[in-house]
Design a protein around this motif. Structure first.
Motif, PDB file in Angstrom:
ATOM      1  N   ASN A  21     -36.716  -4.450  14.861  1.00 48.47           N
ATOM      2  CA  ASN A  21     -35.766  -3.386  14.544  1.00 48.47           C
ATOM      3  C   ASN A  21     -36.507  -2.097  14.223  1.00 48.47           C
ATOM      4  O   ASN A  21     -37.602  -2.121  13.653  1.00 48.47           O
ATOM      5  CB  ASN A  21     -34.894  -3.772  13.347  1.00 48.47           C
ATOM      6  CG  ASN A  21     -34.007  -4.962  13.653  1.00 48.47           C
ATOM      7  OD1 ASN A  21     -33.459  -5.066  14.749  1.00 48.47           O
ATOM      8  ND2 ASN A  21     -33.865  -5.863  12.692  1.00 48.47           N
ATOM      9  N   ASP A  25     -32.479   4.630  12.066  1.00 43.57           N
ATOM     10  CA  ASP A  25     -31.581   4.877  13.194  1.00 43.57           C
ATOM     11  C   ASP A  25     -31.408   6.357  13.497  1.00 43.57           C
ATOM     12  O   ASP A  25     -30.895   6.718  14.559  1.00 43.57           O
ATOM     13  CB  ASP A  25     -30.207   4.266  12.904  1.00 43.57           C
ATOM     14  CG  ASP A  25     -30.255   2.744  12.857  1.00 43.57           C
ATOM     15  OD1 ASP A  25     -31.187   2.168  13.453  1.00 43.57           O
ATOM     16  OD2 ASP A  25     -29.363   2.147  12.229  1.00 43.57           O
ATOM     17  N   ASN A  26     -31.792   7.222  12.560  1.00 42.96           N
ATOM     18  CA  ASN A  26     -31.625   8.655  12.776  1.00 42.96           C
ATOM     19  C   ASN A  26     -32.610   9.424  11.904  1.00 42.96           C
ATOM     20  O   ASN A  26     -33.273   8.846  11.034  1.00 42.96           O
ATOM     21  CB  ASN A  26     -30.177   9.086  12.489  1.00 42.96           C
ATOM     22  CG  ASN A  26     -29.730   8.684  11.098  1.00 42.96           C
ATOM     23  OD1 ASN A  26     -30.283   9.143  10.105  1.00 42.96           O
ATOM     24  ND2 ASN A  26     -28.733   7.801  11.010  1.00 42.96           N
ATOM     25  N   SER A 105     -27.478   3.805   7.278  1.00 37.73           N
ATOM     26  CA  SER A 105     -27.148   4.549   8.483  1.00 37.73           C
ATOM     27  C   SER A 105     -25.776   4.070   8.933  1.00 37.73           C
ATOM     28  O   SER A 105     -25.275   3.042   8.454  1.00 37.73           O
ATOM     29  CB  SER A 105     -28.184   4.290   9.574  1.00 37.73           C
ATOM     30  OG  SER A 105     -28.027   2.991  10.114  1.00 37.73           O
ATOM     31  N   GLY A 107     -25.024   2.472  11.346  1.00 38.79           N
ATOM     32  CA  GLY A 107     -25.112   1.147  11.953  1.00 38.79           C
ATOM     33  C   GLY A 107     -25.098  -0.002  10.967  1.00 38.79           C
ATOM     34  O   GLY A 107     -24.940  -1.166  11.370  1.00 38.79           O
ATOM     35  N   ASN A 108     -25.279   0.278   9.685  1.00 40.33           N
ATOM     36  CA  ASN A 108     -25.258  -0.794   8.686  1.00 40.33           C
ATOM     37  C   ASN A 108     -23.838  -1.316   8.486  1.00 40.33           C
ATOM     38  O   ASN A 108     -22.917  -0.528   8.270  1.00 40.33           O
ATOM     39  CB  ASN A 108     -25.812  -0.302   7.347  1.00 40.33           C
ATOM     40  CG  ASN A 108     -27.302  -0.032   7.386  1.00 40.33           C
ATOM     41  OD1 ASN A 108     -27.738   1.093   7.176  1.00 40.33           O
ATOM     42  ND2 ASN A 108     -28.094  -1.059   7.644  1.00 40.33           N
TER      43      ASN A 108
END
Length: 224
Positions: A21, A25-26, A105, A107-108
């Motif tokens: 991973n 993410d950003n 993020s 995505g979590n």
């Protein structure tokens, strides 16, 4: 008659250094991870027995390479600084990270965060801090007996282990060193260092001009 157990065919257990991973993410999430990690490095720079890591896989149990987590930032008191491929707790005097941070993020998922909470609670984390930079939402949990319980009054909360203070503010969270200075980014530190260098250079130039003027007046600056 006692037979000796043959362990020669027992397969070696591999503890991977990566879970595949990404660290973040950003850019906002990465900035916060890097800022907190770097400032904690600076805070404990003189203490050889405080290990600070970012996105490092933590394996709490020998023989189990499936049970693992990679906190965005973790702090371990009682373990030396140094490079590690992963934090294998049984090789670290069985000392679990006492403080962990997670920077969220989009995505979590809630299920993911629930699993992390259970993992940290079960494996001995004392302080757990969660920050969502997109929503500017900050929360924390602290160990009470065997459970991690929510810190109700988190604004201006001072971490018992780290000594740092968290202030809820706009547009984002502010974290303060024990001496009251705010956490700063690498770029801000470079700018601050450059300002200090320029200030010292200006003072040196003023001192040299004053010394030259005194010599013109027949006064030796070293005699003053």
């Amino acid at each position: 008659m006692v037979a000796q157990v043959d362990n020669t065919n027992k397969p070696e257990i591999i503890y991977p250094d990566s879970d595949g991973n990404p660290i973040a993410d950003n850019t906002g999430q990465f900035r916060w991870i890097a800022t907190i990690k770097a400032n904690l490095d600076w805070l404990f720079a003189e203490n050889d027995q405080v290990f600070v890591a970012g996105d490092l896989l933590w394996y709490p149990l020998e023989g189990d390479n499936k049970k693992r987590q990679a906190p965005d930032i973790m702090v371990v008191f009682g373990r030396p600084k140094g490079d590690r491929g992963s934090y294998q707790q049984w090789k670290e005097d069985n000392i679990a990270p006492q403080v962990v941070f997670e920077i969220l993020s989009p995505g979590n998922t809630q299920a993911e965060m629930n699993r992390k909470l259970l993992f940290y609670e079960h494996h001995g984390v004392e302080e757990y801090y969660i920050y969502d930079p997109n929503k500017n939402d900050f929360s924390g949990l602290i160990k009470h007996e065997e459970r991690l319980e929510v810190i109700e009054k988190i604004d201006n909360w001072v971490s018992p282990r780290l000594g740092i203070r968290f202030q809820l503010a706009e547009p984002e969270l502010i974290i303060y060193y024990p001496d009251g200075d705010p956490f700063s980014s690498y770029t801000e530190e470079r700018k601050r260092a450059e300002r200090e260098r320029q200030r010292a250079e200006n003072e040196k130039q003023r001192a040299e001009k004053l010394a030259a003027k005194l010599r013109e007046l027949g006064i030796n600056p070293e005699d003053i």
